[in-house]
Design a protein around this motif. Sequence first.
Motif, short mmCIF file in Angstrom:
data_model
loop_
_atom_site.label_atom_id
_atom_site.label_comp_id
_atom_site.label_asym_id
_atom_site.label_seq_id
_atom_site.Cartn_x
_atom_site.Cartn_y
_atom_site.Cartn_z
N SER A 67 0.87 -1.18 0.00
CA SER A 67 0.00 0.00 0.00
C SER A 67 0.90 1.23 0.00
O SER A 67 2.14 1.12 -0.06
N GLY A 68 0.31 2.40 0.09
CA GLY A 68 1.07 3.64 0.00
C GLY A 68 2.23 3.72 0.99
O GLY A 68 3.26 4.33 0.69
N HIS A 69 2.06 3.11 2.16
CA HIS A 69 3.15 3.15 3.14
C HIS A 69 4.45 2.57 2.56
O HIS A 69 5.54 3.03 2.89
N TRP A 72 6.02 5.22 0.49
CA TRP A 72 6.62 6.20 1.40
C TRP A 72 8.00 5.72 1.85
O TRP A 72 8.98 6.46 1.85
N PHE A 94 -1.51 12.51 7.63
CA PHE A 94 -0.60 11.80 6.73
C PHE A 94 0.79 12.43 6.69
O PHE A 94 1.78 11.71 6.53
N THR A 147 -5.51 13.91 2.93
CA THR A 147 -6.78 13.18 2.92
C THR A 147 -7.53 13.29 4.24
O THR A 147 -8.74 13.13 4.30
N ASP A 174 3.80 13.42 -1.92
CA ASP A 174 2.83 12.33 -1.79
C ASP A 174 1.60 12.72 -2.61
O ASP A 174 0.96 13.74 -2.35
N GLN A 199 -5.34 2.79 -4.86
CA GLN A 199 -6.73 2.67 -4.43
C GLN A 199 -7.54 3.96 -4.40
O GLN A 199 -8.60 4.00 -3.80
N LYS A 200 -7.04 5.02 -5.04
CA LYS A 200 -7.83 6.26 -4.99
C LYS A 200 -8.19 6.70 -6.41
O LYS A 200 -9.06 6.12 -7.02
#
Length: 392
Positions: A67-69, A72, A94, A147, A174, A199-200
Motif C-alpha cells: 500500500s502507500g506506506h 513512502w 498523513f 486526505t 505524496d 486505491q484512490k
Amino acid sequence: MPTSKPRGRQFFANPGPTNIPDSVLRAMDRPSVDFMDPDFVEVYDEAFAGVKRVLRTTQHLFMYNASGHGAWEASLTNLLSPGETILVLETGFFSDQWAEMGIGHGLTVRTLEADRRMGIDLAALRTALAADTAGEIKAVCAVHNETATGLMLPVDQIRAVIDATGHPALFLVDTISSLGSLDFRMDEWKIDCVVGGSQKGLMLPTGMSFTGVSDKGMAAHANARLKRHYFDWTMMAKRPQKSFIGTLPVNIFYGLRESIRLLEDEGLDNVIARHSRLAEATRRAVKVWAGNNGPQLYCLNPTRYSDSVTTILMPEGHDAEAIRKTARYRFNVSLGGGLGALGGKVFRIGHLGDLNEPMLLGALTSVEMALRINNVPHGKGGVDAAMDYLAS
Ligand code: PLP
C-alpha cells in the motif's frame, strides 16, 4: 446497529479505497498468468507507460506490492542516509505519519508547522530554506492532498519557493489522494520523488503503490545509505521489468491498464474538471449545513480546498461517528471517519475516482437525513444548493 442487511448497491463516498469501475473489475477477473509470459509483459508495459503518462513524467518509475506506506518507505530509504535531515510540511495525519516513518528510519525530521485548517505559510517555508545556509535539509516532503483534512497544498508554488531560495533539497511529494483526481505534473513541477497508490484516483483495489523518480533523485539514490532491500531501486532496475521484486500482482495490472484507459478516454483534464465540479457541489451543501451552528468545512482556506475529499467538522458536542453510522446502516452509504486527533470530530466525504452527480447527491442526501435523524443543528437545503450548482 442494523437489524437487517441494507438493500441496494452501497454508495461508497469514502476517500480511499474508492469505487472500482465495473470494467476494471471485469479486467481483473481472470485466471492467473505467468508474469514472464509475453502476453502479460505486453499488459505490464502498457500499464507501466500509462502510469508515467498520468504522473506526467518521462523519468523513472518503480512499483511495489504494497500500500502507500511501502512507497513512502521506498522514497525515504532510497534517497537518504542515516541522520540526514528532512523538512516535512505539516498538513495533518498523513504528513505526521510520513514524518514518523522518517524518525523510525533514523532521519532527523524538522516540521514546518502550520495551522491545519489553513495549510503552511509559503513565506515561512522560504525563511526556513533560506536560513539553511549549511544545506542540512536534504529533502522537502509535501503531501499534495491531505486526505485527513481535505486540504490541498499548491505544489507548483512550493516548487517556486524552493527555486527562489536556490536550495538544493530534493522535493518529495505524496500524491496518493491527488493523482488521477487533481492536476499533477511531476516533471513540470520538478518533483524528485512522487509517492502514489492504487486505491484512490486510479480506481483499483489497495495493494499496489509506486514512486516516480527524477534523474536528480536517481543521482541522490546512488549515495543514499539508509537500509533497504525489498524496495531497493538499484535491485529493481536489474529486474526484467525494471521494477518490482518478487511475483507481480498480475490481476492488478490488467485492472491498471483498464483504469488508465478510462482516465485517458475521459481525458485527464476532464477528469480533473469533474472532480472540481463534484467537490464544489459538496462544499456548497456543507456551507448551507453550516447555518444554524451546524457542521462546517474543516478547511478554512478557499484557495486550498481539496477537490478529492471534503472534511466536515461537527458542531461541539455532536459525534461524527453517529452520522457515519446512520449513513452506513440506514442508507448504505459509506463515509470516511476522522483520523487521529480528529476521530469523532469530523467525517469525510470522498468524491474522487469513479463517481458521478447522482452518486454524490445520494451521499449528500444521506448525510442531510443523518443530520436530521441525529438532531444535529444545521441549515436546511444543502442538497438543494448542490443540485442548483450541478444543474447550472
Ligand atoms: N498518504 C496519503 C495522502 C493517504 O491518503 C494515505 C492513505 O489514505 C497514505 C499516504 C497511506 O497509504 P496506504 O494507506 O495505502 O498505505
